[in-house]
Design an enzyme around this catalytic site. Structure first.
Site, PDB file in Angstrom:
ATOM      1  N   ARG A 105      21.799  -7.886 -12.347  1.00 52.21           N
ATOM      2  CA  ARG A 105      21.556  -8.586 -11.065  1.00 52.21           C
ATOM      3  C   ARG A 105      20.960  -7.681  -9.993  1.00 52.21           C
ATOM      4  NH1 ARG A 105      26.475 -11.117 -12.393  1.00 52.21           N
ATOM      5  NH2 ARG A 105      26.019 -13.177 -13.257  1.00 52.21           N
TER       6      ARG A 105
ATOM      7  N   LYS B  50       6.779  -6.888  -4.033  1.00 48.88           N
ATOM      8  CA  LYS B  50       6.434  -7.832  -5.108  1.00 48.88           C
ATOM      9  C   LYS B  50       6.550  -7.105  -6.443  1.00 48.88           C
ATOM     10  CE  LYS B  50       3.328 -11.115  -2.856  1.00 48.88           C
ATOM     11  NZ  LYS B  50       1.973 -11.684  -2.860  1.00 48.88           N
TER      12      LYS B  50
ATOM     13  N   GLU C  38      -8.863  -2.394  -1.920  1.00 47.38           N
ATOM     14  CA  GLU C  38      -7.776  -2.724  -0.985  1.00 47.38           C
ATOM     15  C   GLU C  38      -7.963  -1.954   0.325  1.00 47.38           C
ATOM     16  OE1 GLU C  38      -5.897  -5.156  -1.701  1.00 47.38           O
ATOM     17  OE2 GLU C  38      -5.776  -5.290  -3.884  1.00 47.38           O
TER      18      GLU C  38
ATOM     19  N   LYS D 296       0.015  -2.677   5.930  1.00 51.54           N
ATOM     20  CA  LYS D 296       0.777  -3.518   4.992  1.00 51.54           C
ATOM     21  C   LYS D 296       2.236  -3.610   5.432  1.00 51.54           C
ATOM     22  CE  LYS D 296       1.627  -5.143   0.479  1.00 51.54           C
ATOM     23  NZ  LYS D 296       1.257  -5.214  -0.907  1.00 51.54           N
TER      24      LYS D 296
ATOM     25  N   GLU E 227       5.785 -14.236   2.131  1.00 45.79           N
ATOM     26  CA  GLU E 227       4.482 -14.899   2.164  1.00 45.79           C
ATOM     27  C   GLU E 227       4.549 -16.371   2.530  1.00 45.79           C
ATOM     28  OE1 GLU E 227       1.733 -13.224  -0.710  1.00 45.79           O
ATOM     29  OE2 GLU E 227       0.722 -15.147  -0.845  1.00 45.79           O
TER      30      GLU E 227
ATOM     31  N   ARG F  65       1.649 -13.116   5.778  1.00 42.89           N
ATOM     32  CA  ARG F  65       1.394 -12.245   4.637  1.00 42.89           C
ATOM     33  C   ARG F  65       0.172 -12.679   3.831  1.00 42.89           C
ATOM     34  NH1 ARG F  65       5.698  -9.065   0.660  1.00 42.89           N
ATOM     35  NH2 ARG F  65       4.091  -8.198  -0.667  1.00 42.89           N
TER      36      ARG F  65
ATOM     37  N   ASN G 101      -4.340 -11.491   1.321  1.00 43.29           N
ATOM     38  CA  ASN G 101      -5.121 -12.062   0.220  1.00 43.29           C
ATOM     39  C   ASN G 101      -6.612 -12.137   0.521  1.00 43.29           C
ATOM     40  OD1 ASN G 101      -2.930 -12.422  -1.462  1.00 43.29           O
ATOM     41  ND2 ASN G 101      -2.405 -14.361  -0.487  1.00 43.29           N
TER      42      ASN G 101
ATOM     43  N   HIS H 223      -9.033 -12.068  -2.220  1.00 48.58           N
ATOM     44  CA  HIS H 223      -8.272 -12.197  -3.469  1.00 48.58           C
ATOM     45  C   HIS H 223      -8.412 -13.545  -4.159  1.00 48.58           C
ATOM     46  CE1 HIS H 223      -6.618  -8.395  -2.261  1.00 48.58           C
ATOM     47  NE2 HIS H 223      -5.831  -8.339  -3.315  1.00 48.58           N
TER      48      HIS H 223
ATOM     49  N   HIS I 271      -9.111 -13.028  -7.991  1.00 43.98           N
ATOM     50  CA  HIS I 271      -8.266 -13.444  -9.121  1.00 43.98           C
ATOM     51  C   HIS I 271      -9.076 -14.258 -10.127  1.00 43.98           C
ATOM     52  CE1 HIS I 271      -4.554 -12.911  -6.368  1.00 43.98           C
ATOM     53  NE2 HIS I 271      -4.777 -11.820  -7.071  1.00 43.98           N
TER      54      HIS I 271
ATOM     55  N   HIS J 105      -8.723  -4.456 -10.794  1.00 38.37           N
ATOM     56  CA  HIS J 105      -8.320  -5.363  -9.728  1.00 38.37           C
ATOM     57  C   HIS J 105      -9.058  -5.077  -8.417  1.00 38.37           C
ATOM     58  CE1 HIS J 105      -5.790  -7.902  -7.250  1.00 38.37           C
ATOM     59  NE2 HIS J 105      -5.509  -6.868  -6.475  1.00 38.37           N
TER      60      HIS J 105
HETATM   61  N1  LIG Z   1       3.076  -5.697  -6.471  1.00 36.77           N
HETATM   62  C1  LIG Z   1       2.005  -5.841  -5.713  1.00 36.77           C
HETATM   63  O1  LIG Z   1       2.078  -6.161  -4.532  1.00 36.77           O
HETATM   64  C2  LIG Z   1       0.649  -5.589  -6.319  1.00 36.77           C
HETATM   65  C3  LIG Z   1      -0.487  -5.510  -5.495  1.00 36.77           C
HETATM   66  C4  LIG Z   1      -1.722  -5.201  -6.080  1.00 36.77           C
HETATM   67  C5  LIG Z   1      -1.810  -4.996  -7.445  1.00 36.77           C
HETATM   68  N2  LIG Z   1      -0.672  -5.101  -8.216  1.00 36.77           N
HETATM   69  C6  LIG Z   1      -0.746  -4.848  -9.658  1.00 36.77           C
HETATM   70  O2  LIG Z   1      -1.054  -3.475  -9.846  1.00 36.77           O
HETATM   71  C7  LIG Z   1      -1.683  -3.318 -11.123  1.00 36.77           C
HETATM   72  C8  LIG Z   1      -2.872  -2.391 -10.965  1.00 36.77           C
HETATM   73  O3  LIG Z   1      -2.426  -1.148 -10.504  1.00 36.77           O
HETATM   74  P1  LIG Z   1      -3.281   0.183 -10.724  1.00 36.77           P
HETATM   75  O4  LIG Z   1      -4.661  -0.063 -10.304  1.00 36.77           O
HETATM   76  O5  LIG Z   1      -2.508   1.288 -10.109  1.00 36.77           O
HETATM   77  O6  LIG Z   1      -3.335   0.280 -12.305  1.00 36.77           O
HETATM   78  P2  LIG Z   1      -2.527   1.107 -13.401  1.00 36.77           P
HETATM   79  O7  LIG Z   1      -1.086   1.217 -13.075  1.00 36.77           O
HETATM   80  O8  LIG Z   1      -2.884   0.516 -14.703  1.00 36.77           O
HETATM   81  O9  LIG Z   1      -3.173   2.561 -13.299  1.00 36.77           O
HETATM   82  C9  LIG Z   1      -4.547   2.707 -13.556  1.00 36.77           C
HETATM   83  C10 LIG Z   1      -4.833   3.818 -14.557  1.00 36.77           C
HETATM   84  O10 LIG Z   1      -4.626   5.080 -13.926  1.00 36.77           O
HETATM   85  C11 LIG Z   1      -3.804   5.919 -14.738  1.00 36.77           C
HETATM   86  N3  LIG Z   1      -3.122   6.810 -13.798  1.00 36.77           N
HETATM   87  C12 LIG Z   1      -2.114   6.520 -12.960  1.00 36.77           C
HETATM   88  N4  LIG Z   1      -1.873   7.555 -12.143  1.00 36.77           N
HETATM   89  C13 LIG Z   1      -2.726   8.537 -12.495  1.00 36.77           C
HETATM   90  C14 LIG Z   1      -2.960   9.851 -11.999  1.00 36.77           C
HETATM   91  N5  LIG Z   1      -2.296  10.342 -10.952  1.00 36.77           N
HETATM   92  N6  LIG Z   1      -3.935  10.599 -12.590  1.00 36.77           N
HETATM   93  C15 LIG Z   1      -4.664  10.078 -13.615  1.00 36.77           C
HETATM   94  N7  LIG Z   1      -4.495   8.842 -14.112  1.00 36.77           N
HETATM   95  C16 LIG Z   1      -3.542   8.081 -13.546  1.00 36.77           C
HETATM   96  C17 LIG Z   1      -2.936   4.951 -15.514  1.00 36.77           C
HETATM   97  O11 LIG Z   1      -2.479   5.530 -16.705  1.00 36.77           O
HETATM   98  C18 LIG Z   1      -3.936   3.826 -15.779  1.00 36.77           C
HETATM   99  O12 LIG Z   1      -4.719   4.140 -16.902  1.00 36.77           O
HETATM  100  C19 LIG Z   1      -2.053  -4.712 -11.598  1.00 36.77           C
HETATM  101  O13 LIG Z   1      -1.175  -5.089 -12.616  1.00 36.77           O
HETATM  102  C20 LIG Z   1      -1.829  -5.586 -10.372  1.00 36.77           C
HETATM  103  O14 LIG Z   1      -1.429  -6.903 -10.699  1.00 36.77           O
HETATM  104  C21 LIG Z   1       0.527  -5.380  -7.678  1.00 36.77           C
END
Ligand SMILES: NC(=O)c1ccc[n+]([C@@H]2O[C@H](COP(=O)([O-])OP(=O)(O)OC[C@H]3O[C@@H](n4cnc5c(N)ncnc54)[C@H](O)[C@@H]3O)[C@@H](O)[C@H]2O)c1
Length: 373
Positions: free
Chosen positions: A129, A151, A193, A235, A245, A249, A253, A256, A260, A272
């Site tokens: 939980r 999120k 972003e 943010k 949201e 919030r 988007n 976005h 998406h 993304h």
């Molecule tokens: N929770 C939220 O509010 C929110 C907002 C935006 C995006 N997201 C989510 O985030 C995800 C995308 O995140 P991301 O772009 O960080 O992708 P990711 O976590 O896949 O990282 C991108 C790549 O970078 C590599 N990596 C990470 N740190 C590194 C470093 N310091 N040096 C070298 N390589 C490194 C990872 O292994 C991966 O291959 C998506 O799933 C998306 O839906 C969530």
């Protein structure tokens, strides 16, 4: 807060009453985690969920920085990539926690990009939980966006982020040293972003981002820190006003709704943040077409996202498919797509509806711009 190098850690507070938490930013800050998590957490059993690439590149540094935790800390290495945001991987984390006898008084640390943060965050918010969570984002995108605001989630079949929770962390610790090893494509993704926040901000900051775009690509530490501080502050401010949201919030988007749909249509073979950049371009054209953004401002505001250099995948997108995908977006209401649009820097309109032909026009113009960029 001075860190090991004598530098000061920057602090931003996310104000959410009892759920408030700090975002701490500074190079080398990971080595101070033990002090920063406070007495109440220091003797907890900890699971650090770490992205596989981060472990491969920074593993030694991480274990050295976390040696004060002695035997209280375990490491779970996550296979890098979006596919890890799955029930299968989630089950493996639950099994690991249960096998190793983690209880309610344990702590979960997510050390990686948005994938690690979303998955580990979901695990933390549901295991027994809910157990406390700390985010240590290692990508630009995670530092400026996904680690802040609570999120969490996993994907369901081909549907992104279909299952999830709101779960605020206890702390977000951004050690900018991690970002130095990011591939260029990941910087470009985070930039989507960053650009979004530039429109939400003011002219001065917008001009700062535009002027320093090349330095961001070069991972200039001072500039990178500045854009993280500014983005995280924006943010944090938005989330503090509207955690779940229901109104404000939605401003996050911007770009976005298009993004998406682009990601789905391209089977997520696009990053993304890059989809967000393309989405922002389409939104700017749409805002102009429906009469809320002047032609002069349109031309000026297009410069920044166009400098980010879009991939050629965008000019092959099928407009009808994009249109239909946007109508079925989980944020659409009764089949009506609502857009977040820029009418000026710092002036963003929510819930704007548009006609089919206006949307097609915006897509067409984005594709032409992408082809030229
Ligand atoms: N929770 C939220 O509010 C929110 C907002 C935006 C995006 N997201 C989510 O985030 C995800 C995308 O995140 P991301 O772009 O960080 O992708 P990711 O976590 O896949 O990282 C991108 C790549 O970078 C590599 N990596 C990470 N740190 C590194 C470093 N310091 N040096 C070298 N390589 C490194 C990872 O292994 C991966 O291959 C998506 O799933 C998306 O839906 C969530």
């Amino acid at each position: 807060l001075p860190n090991n190098n004598g530098n000061t850690l920057k602090k931003i507070k996310v104000n959410l009453e009892q759920k408030s938490y700090p975002i701490l930013i500074g190079e080398g800050s990971l080595s101070r985690l033990y002090e920063l998590i406070g007495r109440q957490n220091q003797n907890k059993k900890i699971l650090a969920v770490i992205d596989g690439n981060v472990e491969r590149i920074h593993g030694k540094l991480i274990t050295k920085a976390l040696k004060k935790f002695k035997n209280n800390i375990d490491y779970y290495i996550l296979k890098p990539g979006e596919r890890s945001k799955s029930f299968k991987e989630l089950n493996k984390i639950y099994s690991y926690l249960i096998d190793k006898k983690f209880g309610r008084d344990s702590l979960l640390i997510a050390l990686g990009g948005g994938v690690t943060g979303d998955l580990a965050g979901y695990a933390a918010s549901t295991f027994m939980r809910g157990i406390p969570l700390i985010h240590i984002p290692t990508t630009l995108l995670a530092a400026v966006d996904s680690s802040i605001g609570g999120k969490t989630g996993i994907n369901f079949e081909s549907k992104k982020n279909m299952i999830g929770t709101f779960c605020q962390p206890e702390l977000v610790l951004i050690d900018t040293a991690f970002l130095q090893t990011l591939p260029k494509a990941e910087i470009k993704s985070g930039l989507g972003e960053v650009i979004k926040y530039a429109y939400m901000s003011d002219r001065k900051y917008y001009a700062f981002v535009e002027k320093n775009l090349e330095k961001i690509f070069q991972k200039d530490l001072r500039i990178t820190e500045e854009i993280i501080i500014k983005s995280a502050s924006i943010k944090a401010g938005v989330v503090a006003h509207d955690e779940k949201e229901s109104g404000l919030r939605k401003i996050l988007n911007l770009g976005h709704t298009f993004a998406h749909a682009f990601e789905s249509e391209l089977n997520f073979k696009i990053k993304h943040g890059e989809a967000v950049t393309a989405g922002i371009i389409a939104s700017l054209y749409l805002a102009n077409k429906i009469g809320i953004l002047s032609l002069k401002n349109l031309n000026e505001f297009l410069r920044l996202p166009l400098k980010a250099n879009l991939s050629d995948k965008f000019f092959m997108l099928n407009k009808q498919n994009i249109f239909e995908l946007m109508q079925s977006d989980k944020k659409a209401r009764s089949g009506k797509t609502k857009f977040v649009l820029v009418s000026n820097i710092g002036k963003i309109l929510l819930d704007v509806e548009a006609e089919r032909k206006e949307i097609f026009f915006a897509l067409e113009m984005m594709q032409r711009a992408a082809a030229k960029s």
